[in-house]
Each structure stands twice: as structure tokens, then as C-alpha cells.
Design an enzyme around this catalytic site. Structure first.
Site, PDB file in Angstrom:
ATOM      1  N   ASP A   1       3.935   6.601   3.083  1.00  0.00           N
ATOM      2  CA  ASP A   1       3.461   6.227   1.749  1.00  0.00           C
ATOM      3  C   ASP A   1       4.600   6.458   0.737  1.00  0.00           C
ATOM      4  O   ASP A   1       5.157   7.563   0.673  1.00  0.00           O
ATOM      5  CB  ASP A   1       2.241   7.091   1.395  1.00  0.00           C
ATOM      6  CG  ASP A   1       1.547   6.601   0.138  1.00  0.00           C
ATOM      7  OD1 ASP A   1       2.202   5.900  -0.667  1.00  0.00           O
ATOM      8  OD2 ASP A   1       0.363   6.920  -0.037  1.00  0.00           O
ATOM      9  N   GLY A   2       4.909   5.425  -0.029  1.00  0.00           N
ATOM     10  CA  GLY A   2       5.978   5.532  -1.022  1.00  0.00           C
ATOM     11  C   GLY A   2       5.723   6.634  -2.043  1.00  0.00           C
ATOM     12  O   GLY A   2       6.663   7.217  -2.592  1.00  0.00           O
TER      13      GLY A   2
ATOM     14  N   GLN B   1      -4.421  -3.124   5.622  1.00  0.00           N
ATOM     15  CA  GLN B   1      -4.695  -4.418   4.989  1.00  0.00           C
ATOM     16  C   GLN B   1      -4.856  -5.543   6.008  1.00  0.00           C
ATOM     17  O   GLN B   1      -4.448  -5.402   7.161  1.00  0.00           O
ATOM     18  CB  GLN B   1      -3.563  -4.757   4.009  1.00  0.00           C
ATOM     19  CG  GLN B   1      -2.157  -4.592   4.566  1.00  0.00           C
ATOM     20  CD  GLN B   1      -1.136  -4.153   3.529  1.00  0.00           C
ATOM     21  OE1 GLN B   1      -1.340  -4.342   2.338  1.00  0.00           O
ATOM     22  NE2 GLN B   1      -0.024  -3.599   3.962  1.00  0.00           N
TER      23      GLN B   1
ATOM     24  N   ASP C   1       8.512  -7.435   4.160  1.00  0.00           N
ATOM     25  CA  ASP C   1       9.055  -8.679   4.724  1.00  0.00           C
ATOM     26  C   ASP C   1      10.566  -8.622   4.934  1.00  0.00           C
ATOM     27  O   ASP C   1      11.140  -9.515   5.563  1.00  0.00           O
ATOM     28  CB  ASP C   1       8.694  -9.858   3.799  1.00  0.00           C
ATOM     29  CG  ASP C   1       9.079  -9.576   2.357  1.00  0.00           C
ATOM     30  OD1 ASP C   1      10.275  -9.606   2.033  1.00  0.00           O
ATOM     31  OD2 ASP C   1       8.164  -9.299   1.530  1.00  0.00           O
TER      32      ASP C   1
ATOM     33  N   ASP D   1       9.218  -2.703  -4.502  1.00  0.00           N
ATOM     34  CA  ASP D   1       8.820  -4.067  -4.120  1.00  0.00           C
ATOM     35  C   ASP D   1       7.428  -3.974  -3.506  1.00  0.00           C
ATOM     36  O   ASP D   1       7.239  -4.106  -2.304  1.00  0.00           O
ATOM     37  CB  ASP D   1       9.843  -4.613  -3.120  1.00  0.00           C
ATOM     38  CG  ASP D   1       9.503  -6.019  -2.659  1.00  0.00           C
ATOM     39  OD1 ASP D   1       8.520  -6.602  -3.162  1.00  0.00           O
ATOM     40  OD2 ASP D   1      10.209  -6.531  -1.775  1.00  0.00           O
TER      41      ASP D   1
HETATM   42  N1  SAM Z   1       6.759  -9.639  -3.334  1.00  0.00           N
HETATM   43  C1  SAM Z   1       5.509  -9.174  -3.087  1.00  0.00           C
HETATM   44  C2  SAM Z   1       4.462  -9.467  -4.101  1.00  0.00           C
HETATM   45  O1  SAM Z   1       4.584  -9.096  -5.259  1.00  0.00           O
HETATM   46  O2  SAM Z   1       3.512 -10.138  -3.729  1.00  0.00           O
HETATM   47  C3  SAM Z   1       5.467  -7.821  -2.519  1.00  0.00           C
HETATM   48  C4  SAM Z   1       5.801  -8.007  -1.079  1.00  0.00           C
HETATM   49  S1  SAM Z   1       5.878  -6.719   0.009  1.00  0.00           S
HETATM   50  C5  SAM Z   1       5.250  -7.561   1.427  1.00  0.00           C
HETATM   51  C6  SAM Z   1       4.647  -5.510  -0.416  1.00  0.00           C
HETATM   52  C7  SAM Z   1       4.732  -4.341   0.542  1.00  0.00           C
HETATM   53  O3  SAM Z   1       4.329  -3.143  -0.125  1.00  0.00           O
HETATM   54  C8  SAM Z   1       3.879  -4.462   1.802  1.00  0.00           C
HETATM   55  O4  SAM Z   1       4.733  -4.498   2.921  1.00  0.00           O
HETATM   56  C9  SAM Z   1       2.993  -3.202   1.764  1.00  0.00           C
HETATM   57  O5  SAM Z   1       2.761  -2.665   3.050  1.00  0.00           O
HETATM   58  C10 SAM Z   1       3.836  -2.286   0.883  1.00  0.00           C
HETATM   59  N2  SAM Z   1       3.110  -1.184   0.244  1.00  0.00           N
HETATM   60  C11 SAM Z   1       1.919  -1.230  -0.412  1.00  0.00           C
HETATM   61  N3  SAM Z   1       1.571   0.002  -0.843  1.00  0.00           N
HETATM   62  C12 SAM Z   1       2.582   0.836  -0.461  1.00  0.00           C
HETATM   63  C13 SAM Z   1       2.791   2.237  -0.619  1.00  0.00           C
HETATM   64  N4  SAM Z   1       1.901   3.017  -1.240  1.00  0.00           N
HETATM   65  N5  SAM Z   1       3.935   2.776  -0.117  1.00  0.00           N
HETATM   66  C14 SAM Z   1       4.849   1.989   0.534  1.00  0.00           C
HETATM   67  N6  SAM Z   1       4.679   0.662   0.715  1.00  0.00           N
HETATM   68  C15 SAM Z   1       3.558   0.091   0.221  1.00  0.00           C
END
Ligand code: SAM
Length: 276
Positions: free
Chosen positions: A138-139, A31, A86, A156
Site C-alpha cells: 500500500d502506497g 479490484q 501499467d 500515479d
Molecule cells: N492513469 C490512471 C488513471 O488516472 O486512470 C492511473 C493508472 S494506474 C493503473 C493506477 C494504479 O494505482 C493501479 O495499478 C492500482 O493498483 C494502484 N493503486 C491504487 N491504490 C493504491 C494504493 N493505495 N497504493 C499503491 N497503489 C495503488
């Protein structure tokens, strides 16, 4: 010349605010990442042009996504946070005592590193907290491979586009169910009850299909689309609407309280419609 950031909230609505300076911009494998210093909201993390978190209101989001499920479970010891690059959700989890395992899984190493460097206030104790195990993965994969080990899972994640898309599917919620212990529960941020009504209805349908208890709650988060944000809980045993009166925070919070915990499940009728 003045600099402004604009987030497109839907085809007809934009959210714009003034930027004092750009702290960081770059692109990871997954991203586009920006950290901005905004005139009103303080520091802001933006991923793929979507606002993720700001100094101004981050505590509301992080306390509400973490403390509601943590104070629903009578003795949460084994916790998983998916996403939350974060560090704010990890900060809230690690306010609890008696934790045995805090697994943190974010897909994007660069987001985590950039936040550690430019948003250290989100989690000043991150490096000191030895209980936290960060995996860059990957989650979805992590969930598929975990069986019956977590008391509380906190999803999150970013919006259901890009790397976060598959975190909003029936198959994912089924894997979350399998990853939880027999009395576990999970929470996920599930967007705006004004702009994402069909998405929220679909999530609730899926969660209700798998979990005996499915609940929706809201919090006011000014920098998120429409200002009102939803969270969805799927629980195997404990109902978040009836938290244990004996469990209350013995640490500082700015938003969460036992009263807010009860109140956040009281939905206005136009939001309740999404649950029916
Ligand atoms: N509070 C926020 C919002 O709703 O805008 C979410 C914040 S947090 C920064 C989102 C995180 O999810 C990012 O660090 C991103 O890299 C992570 N993320 C996205 N897809 C993911 C996945 N498939 N597995 C693990 N983490 C993931």
C-alpha cells in the site's frame, strides 16, 4: 452482437465506446480488472469499470505526469512511483540518465502482472531495467515509513475511490512531504476540472497548507472524463513554472517539450478559479 464499454463519469454522463474483443477479465484482492481491445482507442485497461489507460492516448498522460516534475528538479536521482501498475510512468522515469534509485510501489500484484502480460507495449524494457525495484505494498504505508529519501515522487493512482481513496488526504500529503529530500517535489493526477472541482480545490488547499509551492497544470487526455485532466504539484524548493532552461529531453517524446512544460501551467480562467 456489438459489445460496448460504458464508464459512468458522473450521475448524468456516460462515456461509451465499441469493443472488438475482451482480452482479459478477472478480479484481484482489490479490484475488478479488464483489458479490452476497443475499436477506436486500441487496448484499454479498466479497473472497477473506470478507464485507466489506452493505446490511443497513454503517452500523453505518462509523459505529462512524469516529465513535468522530472524536468523541474535539476538532478533527480531517487524516484518513487506510487501506483502506475501499467508500467507507463516507470517507462518515462527510466528514460532519464543518472538515476540511482527507482522505487515502484503498487498495491495490486495482479494489475502489474496482467499489464506485463497483455500491455507489454506500455513498457517493453521493464524486465531489463535492473534499477527498478517493485514492491507490492500500500502506497500509504510505504509513504508513512519513508523519510527524506526521494527527489521526486509520482503518485500515479486510480480515482479517489476503492484502494486509492486515502491517497487524496492531508495526512498522505504530509507523509509525502516527509518522504521527500529537502528540495524534493511530488506530483499527483487530480482528475477533471469540469467534474471534480471541489476535489481539486480541496487537494490544492491541503497541498498549499504543507508545501511552499503548490501548482496545478492540465493536459488533454481524450479518454479521461471531460478530456481535460489536472495534475497537482507540491514542491519544497523548485517552482515547476520556471524550469531550468538547461534541462531538456535527450530522448524521444510524443507530447512533452520545454514549450509544453511552460504552457501547461497557463490555466483558463475557469480552471484558475480552483487555485485561488
Ligand atoms: N492513469 C490512471 C488513471 O488516472 O486512470 C492511473 C493508472 S494506474 C493503473 C493506477 C494504479 O494505482 C493501479 O495499478 C492500482 O493498483 C494502484 N493503486 C491504487 N491504490 C493504491 C494504493 N493505495 N497504493 C499503491 N497503489 C495503488
Amino acid at each position: 452482437m456489438e459489445l460496448w464499454i460504458t464508464e459512468q463519469q458522473n450521475e448524468d454522463v456516460n462515456f461509451t465506446c465499441k469493443v472488438n474483443s475482451t482480452i482479459y477479465t478477472g478480479k484481484s484482492e482489490f479490484q475488478e480488472i479488464a483489458v479490452l481491445d476497443t475499436a477506436y482507442f486500441g487496448k484499454m485497461l479498466v479497473l472497477d469499470d473506470v478507464i485507466q489507460t489506452t493505446t490511443f492516448d497513454q503517452y500523453i498522460y505518462h509523459e505529462m505526469i512524469v516529465q513535468v516534475p522530472m524536468f523541474t528538479h535539476p538532478d533527480p536521482k531517487s524516484i518513487l512511483v506510487i501506483g502506475g501498475g501499467d508500467g507507463g510512468s516507470i517507462r518515462e522515469v527510466t528514460k532519464h540518465k543518472n538515476l540511482e534509485k527507482v522505487q515502484w510501489v503498487d498495491i495490486d500484484k495482479t494489475v502489474v502482472e496482467i499489464c506485463k502480460t497483455y500491455l507489454p507495449e506500455w513498457n517493453p524494457d521493464l524486465e531489463k531495467n535492473k534499477i527498478v525495484d517493485l514492491k507490492i505494498e500500500d502506497g500509504i504505508k510505504h509513504m508513512r515509513e519513508s523519510k527524506g529519501i526521494y527527489d521526486v515522487i509520482i503518485v500515479d493512482c486510480s480515482d479517489p475511490i476503492g484502494p486509492g481513496e486515502q491517497l487524496f488526504t492531508h495526512a498522505f500529503y504530509q507523509d509525502v512531504y516527509s518522504a521527500l529530500k529537502e528540495d524534493g517535489l511530488f506530483v499527483q493526477q487530480t482528475e477533471s476540472p469540469f467534474y471534480h472541482r471541489e476535489l481539486i480545490k480541496g487537494i490544492l488547499r491541503d497541498v498549499r497548507d504543507i508545501y511552499p509551492i503548490a501548482r496545478l497544470y492540465t493536459a488533454n487526455i481524450p479518454t479521461y472524463p471531460s478530456g481535460l485532466h489536472c495534475f497537482t504539484i507540491g514542491s519544497k524548493k523548485y517552482d515547476p513554472m520556471t524550469p531550468l532552461a538547461s534541462r531538456t529531453p535527450d530522448f524521444e517524446t510524443l507530447c512533452y517539450s520545454p514549450e509544453i512544460h511552460k504552457a501547461c501551467f497557463v490555466l483558463p480562467k475557469y480552471v484558475k478559479e480552483l487555485v485561488l
